[in-house]
Write an enzyme that holds these catalytic residues in place. Structure first.
Site, PDB file in Angstrom:
ATOM      1  CE1 TYR A  11      -3.042   3.106   0.960  1.00  0.00           C
ATOM      2  CE2 TYR A  11      -2.084   2.995   3.161  1.00  0.00           C
ATOM      3  CZ  TYR A  11      -2.871   3.649   2.221  1.00  0.00           C
ATOM      4  OH  TYR A  11      -3.480   4.825   2.549  1.00  0.00           O
ATOM      5  N   GLY A  36       1.691  -7.427  -0.479  1.00  0.00           N
ATOM      6  CA  GLY A  36       1.754  -6.618  -1.697  1.00  0.00           C
ATOM      7  C   GLY A  36       1.014  -7.318  -2.835  1.00  0.00           C
ATOM      8  CG  ASP A  51      10.348 -13.861   2.120  1.00  0.00           C
ATOM      9  OD1 ASP A  51      10.790 -13.211   3.087  1.00  0.00           O
ATOM     10  OD2 ASP A  51       9.247 -14.456   2.123  1.00  0.00           O
ATOM     11  CB  ALA A  73       9.911  -5.650   2.957  1.00  0.00           C
ATOM     12  CB  ALA A  74       7.910  -4.212   8.040  1.00  0.00           C
ATOM     13  CB  SER A 116       5.682   3.179  13.075  1.00  0.00           C
ATOM     14  OG  SER A 116       4.450   3.341  13.731  1.00  0.00           O
ATOM     15  CE1 TYR A 140       4.718  -1.982  12.432  1.00  0.00           C
ATOM     16  CE2 TYR A 140       3.759  -0.354  13.913  1.00  0.00           C
ATOM     17  CZ  TYR A 140       4.279  -0.699  12.685  1.00  0.00           C
ATOM     18  OH  TYR A 140       4.355   0.258  11.701  1.00  0.00           O
ATOM     19  CE  LYS A 144       7.831  -0.720  10.988  1.00  0.00           C
ATOM     20  NZ  LYS A 144       8.281  -0.729   9.597  1.00  0.00           N
ATOM     21  CG  PHE A 168       2.198  10.677  13.466  1.00  0.00           C
ATOM     22  CD1 PHE A 168       3.569  10.845  13.285  1.00  0.00           C
ATOM     23  CD2 PHE A 168       1.700  10.832  14.747  1.00  0.00           C
ATOM     24  CE1 PHE A 168       4.413  11.158  14.353  1.00  0.00           C
ATOM     25  CE2 PHE A 168       2.536  11.154  15.814  1.00  0.00           C
ATOM     26  CZ  PHE A 168       3.890  11.314  15.616  1.00  0.00           C
ATOM     27  N   GLY A 283      -4.987  -0.042  24.906  1.00  0.00           N
ATOM     28  CA  GLY A 283      -3.742   0.480  24.332  1.00  0.00           C
ATOM     29  C   GLY A 283      -3.922   1.752  23.518  1.00  0.00           C
TER      30      GLY A 283
HETATM   31  C1  UD1 Z   1      -2.039   3.166  13.691  1.00  0.00           C
HETATM   32  C2  UD1 Z   1      -1.434   1.815  13.374  1.00  0.00           C
HETATM   33  C3  UD1 Z   1      -0.038   1.694  13.884  1.00  0.00           C
HETATM   34  C4  UD1 Z   1       0.779   2.907  13.566  1.00  0.00           C
HETATM   35  C5  UD1 Z   1       0.107   4.108  14.154  1.00  0.00           C
HETATM   36  C6  UD1 Z   1       0.915   5.337  13.892  1.00  0.00           C
HETATM   37  C7  UD1 Z   1      -2.717  -0.273  13.266  1.00  0.00           C
HETATM   38  C8  UD1 Z   1      -3.655  -1.192  13.973  1.00  0.00           C
HETATM   39  N1  UD1 Z   1      -2.252   0.790  13.959  1.00  0.00           N
HETATM   40  O1  UD1 Z   1      -2.516   3.174  14.993  1.00  0.00           O
HETATM   41  O2  UD1 Z   1       0.578   0.615  13.278  1.00  0.00           O
HETATM   42  O3  UD1 Z   1       2.054   2.791  14.090  1.00  0.00           O
HETATM   43  O4  UD1 Z   1      -1.160   4.238  13.518  1.00  0.00           O
HETATM   44  O5  UD1 Z   1       0.395   6.366  14.663  1.00  0.00           O
HETATM   45  O6  UD1 Z   1      -2.432  -0.462  12.116  1.00  0.00           O
HETATM   46  N2  UD1 Z   1     -10.984   3.117  15.478  1.00  0.00           N
HETATM   47  C9  UD1 Z   1     -12.318   2.898  15.770  1.00  0.00           C
HETATM   48  N3  UD1 Z   1     -12.934   1.831  15.190  1.00  0.00           N
HETATM   49  C10 UD1 Z   1     -12.300   0.971  14.344  1.00  0.00           C
HETATM   50  C11 UD1 Z   1     -10.934   1.204  14.047  1.00  0.00           C
HETATM   51  C12 UD1 Z   1     -10.307   2.284  14.636  1.00  0.00           C
HETATM   52  O7  UD1 Z   1     -12.938   3.633  16.544  1.00  0.00           O
HETATM   53  O8  UD1 Z   1     -12.917   0.017  13.877  1.00  0.00           O
HETATM   54  C13 UD1 Z   1     -10.291   4.261  16.080  1.00  0.00           C
HETATM   55  C14 UD1 Z   1      -9.160   3.867  17.018  1.00  0.00           C
HETATM   56  O9  UD1 Z   1      -9.593   3.697  18.336  1.00  0.00           O
HETATM   57  C15 UD1 Z   1      -8.229   5.064  16.859  1.00  0.00           C
HETATM   58  C16 UD1 Z   1      -8.479   5.556  15.430  1.00  0.00           C
HETATM   59  O10 UD1 Z   1      -9.729   5.007  15.049  1.00  0.00           O
HETATM   60  O11 UD1 Z   1      -8.597   6.070  17.746  1.00  0.00           O
HETATM   61  C17 UD1 Z   1      -7.415   5.129  14.463  1.00  0.00           C
HETATM   62  O12 UD1 Z   1      -7.211   3.726  14.612  1.00  0.00           O
HETATM   63  P1  UD1 Z   1      -6.235   2.884  13.677  1.00  0.00           P
HETATM   64  O13 UD1 Z   1      -6.520   3.182  12.266  1.00  0.00           O
HETATM   65  O14 UD1 Z   1      -6.307   1.461  14.127  1.00  0.00           O
HETATM   66  O15 UD1 Z   1      -4.800   3.490  13.955  1.00  0.00           O
HETATM   67  P2  UD1 Z   1      -3.981   3.650  15.336  1.00  0.00           P
HETATM   68  O16 UD1 Z   1      -4.456   2.732  16.351  1.00  0.00           O
HETATM   69  O17 UD1 Z   1      -3.957   5.099  15.661  1.00  0.00           O
END
Ligand code: UD1
Length: 329
Positions: A11, A36, A51, A73-74, A116, A140, A144, A168, A283
């Protein structure tokens, strides 16, 4: 420059390839097509199926001779990294060491690394700058941060120059519509919102409405993937020209709540997007956003597409091409 993009069919990687080609680089993609997709490849770029976990594959790729590489690639699913750390150790950590050793063996001295905001853990203050303490809360994020440390040692010992780009929340799609491969099993907010808008999921679950934010839902810093991609181009030019490594945050600096994102999505898609407030997800920090002042000053980076409307509209344009996940209309 001759540039190898590891993870270039993914992506973010595919957007990086597009930006590197536009900047005039000679691009080769290295990808195992685990997450990918062939459809994300550009005919203008060469492709090596390989790989990162196999040192021989990585060595053979670097033996072709590159001035720089971009390493994306992670694995990147936070929850999975807590349940299956072994996968993340082998792919993210050992894979990166294979990459670094091969780069050194074949004289590739410039490495742009996909890091990240997860390296920071729960914020002690916002906006988060590069001096914010690092204390990852997920395995994760730990991988990083460890890789950033390896990079610093290889800089000292082997003269590798690196740019660690701490993304972010990556979101959005190629505004020209050339990249339209959907991620399999997306875990992030905007793709999930799009799946609800497309009728593939019944409703969105909003994790928590009692946070200390303007509407009670979490604030995040969403940054368009094309803006992120441009940062890789600028960062590669910077480290090659200045012979100096760099660690920067990449965020739009605009905090957006979950509810705000959903409201914009309703407006742009014209769909109801049913949403239910559920309990907090463990978390989750209440507010996470960056200052990107350092990226502005060093690599002249300024996001162009990271407003919420463009994030949503560019993503919706891609989802509209599909009748089901993995099945185009
Ligand atoms: C994401 C990434 C993380 C990355 C970080 C950088 C994931 C799971 N997390 O975290 O790898 O390092 O950004 O800042 O890939 N939410 C909902 N409902 C949902 C999904 C999400 O309410 O079904 C909310 C979450 O609580 C959060 C926000 O939407 O507040 C964004 O969530 P998400 O897209 O999962 O990203 P992060 O957890 O912020």
């Amino acid at each position: 420059m001759k540039v190898l993009v590891l993870g270039g069919a993914g992506y973010i990687g595919s957007h990086v390839v597009k930006a590197m080609l536009a900047a005039g680089h000679d691009v080769t993609v290295f990808d195992n097509l685990g997450s990918g997709q062939l459809g994300n490849l550009f005919p203008e770029a060469k492709f090596i199926a390989g790989d990162i976990r196999h040192a021989d594959d990585v060595n053979a790729a670097f033996a072709r001779g590159f001035d720089g590489c971009v390493h994306l690639a992670a694995y990147k699913a936070v929850g999975e990294s807590m349940a299956e750390p072994e996968k993340y150790s082998v792919n993210n950590i050992s894979g990166t060491l294979n990459m670094l050793n091969a780069a050194c063996a074949h004289g590739c001295k410039n490495v742009v690394f996909s890091s990240s905001a997860a390296v920071f853990g729960s914020p002690q203050y916002v906006p988060i700058d590069e001096r914010h303490p690092t204390d990852p809360e997920s395995y994760y994020g730990f991988t990083k941060l460890e890789i950033e440390r390896f990079l610093a040692w290889y800089d000292r010992l082997k003269g590798v120059r690196y740019a660690a780009l701490r993304y972010f929340n990556a979101a959005g799609y190629d505004v020209d519509g050339r990249i339209d491969g959907l991620e399999r099993n997306p875990q992030n907010l905007l793709p999930i919102v799009m799946e609800v808008a497309s009728g593939w999921r019944k409703e969105l679950q909003i994790f928590g409405q009692d946070y200390d934010t303007r509407d009670g839902t979490c604030v995040r810093d969403y940054v368009h993937v094309a803006d992120l991609a441009q940062a890789h181009v600028n960062a590669l030019a910077y480290i090659a020209k200045n012979d100096r490594s760099l660690t920067v945050n990449l965020g739009s600096e605009k905090g957006v709540t979950v509810t705000e994102m959903v409201e914009v999505a309703r407006k742009i898609t014209g769909k109801e997007i049913p949403a239910a407030y559920v309990g907090r997800r463990s978390g989750d920090a209440s507010a996470l956003y960056a200052t990107s002042a350092l990226a502005r000053e060093t690599i002249g980076w300024a996001p162009k597409y990271s407003d919420v409307e463009t994030l949503v509209a560019s993503t919706w344009k891609v989802y509209q091409k599909y009748k089901a996940p993995g099945e185009k209309k």
